[in-house]
Design an enzyme around this catalytic site. Structure first.
Site, PDB file in Angstrom:
ATOM      1  N   ARG A   1      52.038  44.099  37.564  1.00 13.59           N
ATOM      2  CA  ARG A   1      51.547  45.842  36.902  1.00 13.59           C
ATOM      3  C   ARG A   1      52.425  47.141  36.498  1.00 13.59           C
ATOM      4  NH1 ARG A   1      46.519  46.786  41.316  1.00 13.59           N
ATOM      5  NH2 ARG A   1      47.992  46.366  42.306  1.00 13.59           N
TER       6      ARG A   1
ATOM      7  N   ASN B   1      44.911  43.231  37.887  1.00  6.90           N
ATOM      8  CA  ASN B   1      44.590  42.004  38.005  1.00  6.90           C
ATOM      9  C   ASN B   1      43.679  41.933  37.937  1.00  6.90           C
ATOM     10  OD1 ASN B   1      47.929  42.185  39.059  1.00  6.90           O
ATOM     11  ND2 ASN B   1      47.375  42.784  41.262  1.00  6.90           N
TER      12      ASN B   1
END
Length: 114
Positions: free
Chosen positions: A39, A57
């Site tokens: 991320r 996620n």
């Protein structure tokens, strides 16, 4: 027969201002992509390309992102960068689908897991 030229027009009409082309793509990245900084890497890479959007996620172990901005930079992100990811990641698939562009001033954010 009337002439199409306007003799009273002293200045030519201004050319319309075209907005830069923008597109958006939602991508799901599969493989070993959670717990490896994917991320943060995605947000940093997207920002460096001038893209707006978000990344998060997913509970199934994948990463989902919305990439919005210049079509060539989105294509670069999808075809060259996301398939590699950060060094500890192992990407097995990048699945894009169309999305609505977001305001470029929104920047790029990391969202919570869904």
């Amino acid at each position: 027969m009337a002439s199409s030229a306007d003799p009273d027009a002293s200045t030519p009409p201004a050319a319309p201002q075209l907005e830069p082309a923008r597109k958006a793509v939602r991508v799901v990245v599969k493989g070993r992509v959670t717990g490896v900084g994917f991320r943060d890497w995605t947000a940093s890479t997207a920002e460096s390309l001038g893209l707006a959007g978000w990344v998060r996620n997913r509970r199934d172990g994948s990463v989902e992102a919305l990439l919005s901005g210049d079509p060539a930079k989105i294509e670069d992100m999808i075809t060259r960068r996301l398939p590699v990811g950060p060094p500890p990641a192992t990407v097995t698939a990048v699945v894009p689908s169309p999305a609505e562009p977001v305001d470029p001033s929104a920047g790029f954010e990391i969202k919570f897991t869904v």
